[in-house]
Design a protein around this motif. Structure first.
Motif, PDB file in Angstrom:
ATOM      1  N   ASN A   1     -11.020  -0.838  -4.295  1.00 43.36           N
ATOM      2  CA  ASN A   1      -9.603  -0.361  -5.045  1.00 43.36           C
ATOM      3  C   ASN A   1      -8.548  -0.693  -3.936  1.00 43.36           C
ATOM      4  O   ASN A   1      -7.414  -0.402  -4.245  1.00 43.36           O
TER       5      ASN A   1
ATOM      6  N   PHE B   1      -7.634  -0.836  -0.874  1.00 46.22           N
ATOM      7  CA  PHE B   1      -6.999   0.465   0.004  1.00 46.22           C
ATOM      8  C   PHE B   1      -6.348  -0.156   1.189  1.00 46.22           C
ATOM      9  O   PHE B   1      -7.120  -0.978   1.840  1.00 46.22           O
TER      10      PHE B   1
ATOM     11  N   HIS C   1       0.694  -1.148  -0.144  1.00 46.34           N
ATOM     12  CA  HIS C   1      -0.121  -0.139   0.035  1.00 46.34           C
ATOM     13  C   HIS C   1       0.756   1.169  -0.005  1.00 46.34           C
ATOM     14  O   HIS C   1       1.809   1.542   0.812  1.00 46.34           O
TER      15      HIS C   1
ATOM     16  N   ASN D   1      -2.848   3.641  -3.124  1.00 48.12           N
ATOM     17  CA  ASN D   1      -4.072   2.834  -2.699  1.00 48.12           C
ATOM     18  C   ASN D   1      -4.168   3.009  -1.074  1.00 48.12           C
ATOM     19  O   ASN D   1      -4.603   1.983  -0.357  1.00 48.12           O
TER      20      ASN D   1
ATOM     21  N   ILE E   1      -6.382   7.435  -6.250  1.00 45.48           N
ATOM     22  CA  ILE E   1      -6.581   6.602  -7.284  1.00 45.48           C
ATOM     23  C   ILE E   1      -6.137   6.940  -8.509  1.00 45.48           C
ATOM     24  O   ILE E   1      -5.373   6.247  -9.589  1.00 45.48           O
TER      25      ILE E   1
END
Length: 276
Positions: free
Chosen positions: A58, A60, A2, A26, A21
């Motif tokens: 997405n 994250f 991440h 993320n 994004i």
């Protein structure tokens, strides 16, 4: 992995997530209020719910909330100390709207009171505020050692944590510029530095990385961030750091002197070098 950077939530969390994004991030970091102090903006829960849905879709990682720079939990000035205590309490209450978010703060500056007094004041405010029922993990940021900062050695961080009653809620955010400037030579001794951190603080408490090069040399006790590969740490040691098995799974937050385009390039660089 991440990877993100610092983004503004002035237009709301949904807008910030979309911005993240758009640059390949993320996760991201945001200030809980104006970084120079002041009142906090009211939370729009509907906006956050929309943002949370986007983050789930997405992949994250956890977001990192950052306290204002003016929040000094070791302040000698009564007015500054009172603002710090009120801000800290308000921030922790507000953070409950964002489950599993990390809350990062500079431990404080003792302002000629001495490190031990600073540690006493910092842990005292945390104990006055923290109930143990919070969903938030509090992160002490590793500092560079400029001025009268507290928290530039692993031992100081450990002492603060040990003095906190609900220490299970405490973690650390490690800043690559700061610890380089504080005198931890991970360029030549990466394994040893991480082993020292593990022995003193515990790698289980390391929850996030502020990822920066440094404008100033090793052990300079200065806080001057630089773009990746353009400072005195250099790209290879930085990539080796976040590629280490003990670090690779943590959220990586860029605080380099960049606009969105620059962050996008650095995020792409990290992904390419890390093979993600």
């Amino acid at each position: 992995m991440h990877i993100g950077c610092h983004l503004s939530i002035a237009k709301g969390f949904e807008s910030a997530v979309k911005e993240a994004i758009s640059i390949g991030a993320n996760t991201f970091q945001f200030f809980t209020r104006n970084p120079r102090g002041g009142s906090a903006k009211a939370i729009d829960l509907q906006d956050y719910e929309r943002a949370a849905a986007l983050m789930r879709d997405n992949n994250f990682g956890p977001l990192l909330a950052h306290a204002p720079y003016t929040m000094n939990l070791a302040a000698a000035d009564p007015k500054v100390f009172d603002f710090a205590k009120r801000s800290f309490k308000e921030d922790l209450e507000r953070m409950e709207a964002f489950p599993a978010t990390l809350y990062n703060f500079h431990p404080g500056s003792h302002v000629k009171q001495g490190v031990e007094k600073g540690i006493e004041l910092i842990s005292g405010v945390i104990n006055e505020t923290l109930t143990g029922n919070e969903s938030t993990t509090l992160l002490l940021e590793t500092m560079s050692g400029k001025g009268s900062e507290v928290g530039f050695t692993f031992e100081q961080l450990r002492e603060i944590i040990d003095n906190v009653t609900h220490s299970e809620k405490m973690g650390v955010c490690l800043d690559t510029c700061h610890i380089f400037s504080a005198g931890y030579d991970y360029i030549n001794h990466l394994d040893q530095v991480l082993e020292e951190f593990d022995k003193i603080v515990g790698l289980d408490r390391l929850k996030a990385i502020h990822f920066n090069d440094s404008m100033t040399p090793f052990a300079a006790k200065k806080d001057r961030h630089e773009k990746l590969g353009e400072g005195l740490i250099g790209l290879e040691p930085l990539m080796a750091f976040i590629g280490h098995p003990a670090i690779r799974s943590l959220p990586i937050l860029l605080e380099t002197p960049n606009e969105l385009e620059g962050y996008a390039k650095e995020i792409a660089l990290i992904k390419d070098r890390m093979g993600v």
